[in-house]
Design a protein around this motif. Structure first.
Motif, mmCIF file in Angstrom:
data_model
loop_
_atom_site.group_PDB
_atom_site.id
_atom_site.type_symbol
_atom_site.label_atom_id
_atom_site.label_comp_id
_atom_site.label_asym_id
_atom_site.label_seq_id
_atom_site.Cartn_x
_atom_site.Cartn_y
_atom_site.Cartn_z
ATOM 1 N N ARG A 168 0.777 -1.120 0.250
ATOM 2 C CA ARG A 168 -0.189 0.187 -0.174
ATOM 3 C C ARG A 168 0.888 1.262 -0.205
ATOM 4 O O ARG A 168 0.577 2.342 0.679
ATOM 5 N N ARG A 169 2.068 1.128 -0.594
ATOM 6 C CA ARG A 169 2.873 2.276 -0.783
ATOM 7 C C ARG A 169 2.224 3.575 -1.234
ATOM 8 O O ARG A 169 1.307 3.347 -2.294
ATOM 9 N N PRO A 170 2.624 4.801 -0.862
ATOM 10 C CA PRO A 170 2.164 6.118 -1.687
ATOM 11 C C PRO A 170 2.390 5.991 -3.159
ATOM 12 O O PRO A 170 3.489 5.266 -3.376
ATOM 13 N N ALA A 171 1.777 6.722 -3.772
ATOM 14 C CA ALA A 171 1.928 6.745 -5.282
ATOM 15 C C ALA A 171 2.630 7.977 -5.600
ATOM 16 O O ALA A 171 2.039 9.175 -5.246
ATOM 17 N N PHE A 172 3.573 8.101 -6.226
ATOM 18 C CA PHE A 172 4.291 9.201 -7.071
ATOM 19 C C PHE A 172 3.593 9.591 -8.142
ATOM 20 O O PHE A 172 3.048 8.807 -9.027
ATOM 21 N N VAL A 173 2.809 11.061 -8.050
ATOM 22 C CA VAL A 173 2.308 11.312 -9.381
ATOM 23 C C VAL A 173 2.427 12.630 -9.753
ATOM 24 O O VAL A 173 3.163 13.413 -9.047
ATOM 25 N N ALA A 174 2.071 13.248 -11.001
ATOM 26 C CA ALA A 174 2.293 14.447 -11.441
ATOM 27 C C ALA A 174 0.941 14.915 -11.906
ATOM 28 O O ALA A 174 0.354 14.127 -12.283
ATOM 29 N N PRO A 175 1.010 16.279 -11.782
ATOM 30 C CA PRO A 175 -0.604 16.926 -12.087
ATOM 31 C C PRO A 175 -0.589 16.673 -13.598
ATOM 32 O O PRO A 175 0.574 17.130 -14.460
#
Length: 331
Positions: A168-175
């Motif tokens: 359940r690792r956090p997700a790296f995202v870009a706008p």
């Protein structure tokens, strides 16, 4: 920035800090890049550094590349990836929660079909069939035709398997707005890989790497984490859940350059390189509607290219990096 001022980025851990400086003065990217990141990351609260050191008795063992990388891998797995509430969003990391992000934004992620399939344990759908089904789904969607119900059901079961692991690792995202122009290019897969600094996505054995563009609205993330303390955060070196070593393409964002808490990607493009905002959000499960495109990464990324991109990125930010002076002098 913490309530006690800027964190010391492991400078208080004298023997480990000396070890990091030694590695940062080395010649191999796999050691230099993580060491620089550990030294430069000014956002880590002291209590989180202590947590890292106390885990597995790391503060009592001999420091080496192997022991350090193992500690990073074990810590991020146990404290960031596996807990029901990731350490990224636990009280210990409160100083890095981002509260000003609008939940009506769209964000993007780039997944590899091989990575998704590796998470779909027990699925009858293999990598090749998953790519084929996605391609057919997108073709039907773009042409306005209906997608074959049997194929849709098969793909739905596959995506449920992808979501089914305990990670359940956090997700790296870009706008989405940061990369919208890139996604309109014919060569979008290579260009997006570069702009997001995803150096681990590269051709395998001379064969192109199949990638899947995921895009969704943050309201889903927000709603999935209602009642929890936070759902968005600034990336730090201790949020990088790695396989065998810390990610050399990550670079910590200085507080002065990013007071709103966003990270900045290391652009791997050889020309017109810049950086895009990135951040972490809490875990969610994918839906088929999140799949927006499928493509191929055909261009290699060498260690030398990553090192040069990091150097250029650091040059842009060095006047804002509080601990830049702690890096060893470069030859």
């Amino acid at each position: 920035m913490t309530s006690k001022g800027i964190s010391m980025a492991f400078q208080k851990k004298h023997s480990f800090f000396s070890f990091l400086q030694g590695k940062a003065s080395g010649s191999t990217l796999e050691e230099v890049a993580p060491a620089e990141n550990y030294i430069l990351d000014e956002r880590l609260p002291d209590v989180r550094e202590d947590e890292f050191f106390n885990f597995n008795g790391f503060n009592h063992i001999a420091y080496s590349k192997d022991s350090w990388f193992k500690q990073h891998t074990d810590y991020t797995k146990n404290y960031v990836a596996l807990p029901v509430v990731s350490g990224t969003f636990a009280a210990i990391n409160r100083d890095n929660w981002i509260r000003g992000i609008s939940p009506d934004w769209d964000v993007v992620r780039l997944e590899t079909i091989s990575g998704m399939s590796s998470r779909a344990r027990g699925s009858e759908v293999d990598e090749s069939e998953a790519a084929e089904l996605i391609d057919k789904m997108l073709l039907a969607r773009n042409s306005g035709d209906s997608f074959d119900p049997f194929m849709e059901a098969r793909l739905e079961k596959w995506i449920q398997r992808v979501n089914g692991g305990g990670d359940r690792r956090p997700a790296f995202v870009a706008p989405f707005a940061e990369v919208e122009s890139i996604l309109a290019q014919p060569d979008w897969a290579n260009r997006l890989r570069d702009s997001l600094g995803l150096g681990h996505i590269r051709p395998c054995g001379g064969n192109p790497m199949t990638v899947v563009l995921m895009q969704y609205n943050l309201v889903r993330v927000h709603n999935a984490h209602i009642g929890k303390p936070a759902w968005a955060a600034t990336p730090t070196v201790l949020d990088d859940v790695s396989g065998q070593m810390p990610n050399p393409c990550f670079f910590p964002a200085p507080t002065k350059a990013s007071p709103d808490g966003y990270g900045y990607t290391v652009d791997l493009a050889t020309t017109d390189a810049t950086y895009r905002r990135e951040f972490l959000h809490g875990h969610i499960s994918y839906e088929l509607a999140d799949i927006r495109n499928i493509g191929f990464v055909t261009e290699e990324v060498s260690s030398a290219r990553i090192a040069e991109a990091r150097k250029s990125h650091c040059e842009l930010l060095k006047h804002d990096l509080v601990h830049f002076k702690d890096l060893p002098a470069q030859p």
